[in-house]
Design a protein around this motif. Structure first.
Motif, PDB file in Angstrom:
ATOM      1  N   GLY A 295      59.882  24.968  41.257  1.00  0.00           N
ATOM      2  CA  GLY A 295      59.945  24.194  40.026  1.00  0.00           C
ATOM      3  C   GLY A 295      60.615  22.846  40.171  1.00  0.00           C
ATOM      4  N   LYS A 296      60.870  22.395  41.397  1.00  0.00           N
ATOM      5  CA  LYS A 296      61.607  21.149  41.605  1.00  0.00           C
ATOM      6  C   LYS A 296      60.871  19.947  41.016  1.00  0.00           C
ATOM      7  N   ASP A 297      59.589  19.810  41.317  1.00  0.00           N
ATOM      8  CA  ASP A 297      58.840  18.636  40.864  1.00  0.00           C
ATOM      9  C   ASP A 297      58.739  18.586  39.342  1.00  0.00           C
ATOM     10  N   VAL A 298      58.416  19.722  38.726  1.00  0.00           N
ATOM     11  CA  VAL A 298      58.262  19.725  37.268  1.00  0.00           C
ATOM     12  C   VAL A 298      59.618  19.548  36.588  1.00  0.00           C
TER      13      VAL A 298
ATOM     14  N   PHE B 278      73.227  17.424  34.288  1.00  0.00           N
ATOM     15  CA  PHE B 278      74.211  17.811  35.292  1.00  0.00           C
ATOM     16  C   PHE B 278      73.554  18.737  36.311  1.00  0.00           C
ATOM     17  N   SER B 279      74.033  18.702  37.527  1.00  0.00           N
ATOM     18  CA  SER B 279      73.666  19.687  38.547  1.00  0.00           C
ATOM     19  C   SER B 279      74.826  20.652  38.718  1.00  0.00           C
ATOM     20  N   THR B 280      74.525  21.796  39.292  1.00  0.00           N
ATOM     21  CA  THR B 280      75.574  22.696  39.765  1.00  0.00           C
ATOM     22  C   THR B 280      75.839  22.400  41.241  1.00  0.00           C
ATOM     23  N   SER B 281      76.821  23.068  41.803  1.00  0.00           N
ATOM     24  CA  SER B 281      77.096  22.886  43.235  1.00  0.00           C
ATOM     25  C   SER B 281      75.883  23.269  44.074  1.00  0.00           C
TER      26      SER B 281
ATOM     27  N   ILE C  56      68.675  18.240  43.618  1.00  0.00           N
ATOM     28  CA  ILE C  56      67.381  18.525  42.981  1.00  0.00           C
ATOM     29  C   ILE C  56      67.016  17.379  42.056  1.00  0.00           C
ATOM     30  N   ILE C  57      68.009  16.878  41.314  1.00  0.00           N
ATOM     31  CA  ILE C  57      67.817  15.728  40.441  1.00  0.00           C
ATOM     32  C   ILE C  57      68.303  14.471  41.150  1.00  0.00           C
TER      33      ILE C  57
END
Length: 488
Positions: free
Chosen positions: A229-232, A245-248, A253-254
């Protein structure tokens, strides 16, 4: 041999090549040698070969994280199979697609319980090791029947993709040359089954909350990437423009250069500014691909209520406590992206990424933890693959601002020291396959390096020019100026 028949060993490799797998990790052994010979008959498929089976499993994991297709590792039964087990367990824990192929004793030895080398004790059970790995796989098969071999391969491959978990394929040595029907050109459906009615209801409930929200935020976690699901996800956050926000485990990914990216959320370990936006100011949290391990949630210290959360898991969506089952992550996010009316979304000003607090040791002349990790972020370039060992590097890298199109790899949840060196090899193999710009960079502790250092020899053999930085926790002997000269 009939024109519509091929050896079983060739069938297996052709099917894996059809998944866009191009490189095979592993260690030769007397029970897989004939199987390995057939790799040379498949165009575009290459044998890598590793220093040992544990390293091979770690390398397969790293290969998958960069390529997006399953990593493949081949061992011989027992002695090799068990050596790889820790690497497979890590892939299982972190939901990484790996196919472990095990060459085993011939079927006649199974039937007669013959005492063959690599077996256990008198009158051995030749399938005993299969039972050992049952907790670190989602499916397995024995290729012991020519009539069903193709279907069995397809079944376990589908489960590998649908669950994003390791699978095992056991190949008795006397089956490798057996003739089987040639594979049909039909494409295997790799997506998990999705209940369309359940998905429709979840989409409706999600849109209702999104359109009503005043100050929504987005958290992007590791399972978005693991479950294709990275691209979408990137397209969705670009459309939403909410503070993100990202997690650790979800770092990189973003694109961290986007104006709506606001940093790393890791429960109460986060900076106060991040906690304030996510936990106090936000009235709706879109939590994408959560992996709620202790080290990914600040020791389970997240303060987000169920009623304010839309949690998109790999196989279900939970909206304000209501569970919508059998909904695939990629399918849900793709449909949500297509369905959203942008004009109805709230417009939320992004606070941006809060600056780090001024370090107390800023005046020191030696290299410090507070200085080194932000410097690593500046050292990275677009297209790089950055691999961090368990421990110090994992705690430091959330502070680093990464440029666009960097792939960050670390084993946060399982946390097996020594993982990163062979994973770097696998990542480099996948990186070269894709003809990508950028470098492959490993940051590893001097203690962890000793566990799997042998795989540097494989990197040299394959001509990789990876950058390896060994970081010690002992007092630094160099100044920042020394580091800059060496790093550049």
């Amino acid at each position: 041999m009939a024109k519509d028949e091929i050896p079983l060993g060739l069938l297996l490799w052709q099917k894996l090549r059809n998944l866009n797998i191009r490189n095979i990790m592993g260690v030769p052994g007397d029970m897989n040698l004939e199987l390995l010979d057939y790799i040379n008959e498949v165009e575009g498929l290459n044998w890598v070969g590793n220093a040992n089976e544990l390293n091979a499993a770690y390398a397969a994991d790293g290969y998958c994280r960069v390529s997006g297709v399953p990593g493949v590792v081949v061992t011989t039964m027992g002695v090799g199979e068990l050596s790889a087990l820790n690497g497979i367990a890590g892939a299982y824990t972190e939901q990484v697609k790996v196919i472990h192929i095990v060459g085993t004793t011939p079927l006649v030895a199974h039937e007669k319980h013959l005492m063959i080398h690599h077996c256990l004790g008198p009158s051995p059970d030749h399938k005993v090791y299969e039972k050992t790995s049952q907790h670190v796989r989602t499916a397995h098969c024995w290729l012991d029947n020519p009539a069903t071999a193709a279907r069995e391969i397809d079944r376990v491959v589908h489960e590998c993709y649908a669950k994003s978990l390791p699978v095992y394929i056991f190949v008795p040595i006397d089956m490798v040359d057996r003739k089987v029907p040639a594979p049909s050109p039909s494409q295997l459906d790799l997506a998990p089954l999705t209940d369309e009615l359940s998905k429709k209801a979840a989409i409706s409930a999600t849109l209702n909350l999104l359109y009503k929200a005043k100050s929504p935020t987005v958290i992007v976690d590791a399972l978005t990437s693991r479950h294709r699901g990275k691209d979408v996800t990137r397209k969705l956050v670009d459309l939403l423009q909410f503070p993100t926000f990202s997690t650790s485990m979800g770092k990189s990914i973003i694109d961290e250069t986007k104006p709506y990216f606001c940093g790393i959320y890791n429960g109460q370990v986060s900076t106060p500014e991040v906690c304030e936006v996510v936990e106090q100011k936000s009235d709706l949290v879109l939590d994408l691909g959560p992996l709620l391990a202790d080290s990914n949630t600040g020791g389970h210290s997240r303060k987000i209520t169920e009623q304010q959360t839309i949690a998109v898991h790999p196989h279900q969506v939970i909206i304000a406590g209501m569970v919508y089952r059998n909904v695939g992550l990629e399918s849900f996010l793709s449909t949500l992206l297509e369905t959203i009316e942008k004009s109805r979304l709230p417009r939320v000003a992004s606070p941006g990424r809060a600056p780090l607090p001024a370090p107390k040791d800023a005046d020191l002349e030696q290299i410090t933890q507070s200085w080194i990790w932000t410097r690593f972020g500046e050292f990275c370039r677009p297209g790089d693959v950055l691999v961090a060992e368990s421990g110090t590097a994992q705690f430091g890298f959330p502070d680093a601002n990464l440029p666009e199109d960097v792939t960050y790899i670390t084993q946060v949840y399982y946390g097996s020291i020594g993982y990163s060196v062979p994973a770097t090899l696998g990542a480099a193999v996948a990186h070269r396959e894709q003809n990508r710009e950028g470098r492959v960079i490993l940051v590893v502790g001097d203690g962890s390096l000793q566990l799997t250092v042998q795989e540097i020899g494989t990197m040299v053999k394959l001509g990789f020019k990876n950058i390896i930085m060994s970081v010690s926790q002992s007092p630094a002997k160099y100044t920042p100026t020394d580091f800059a000269q060496r790093g550049n």
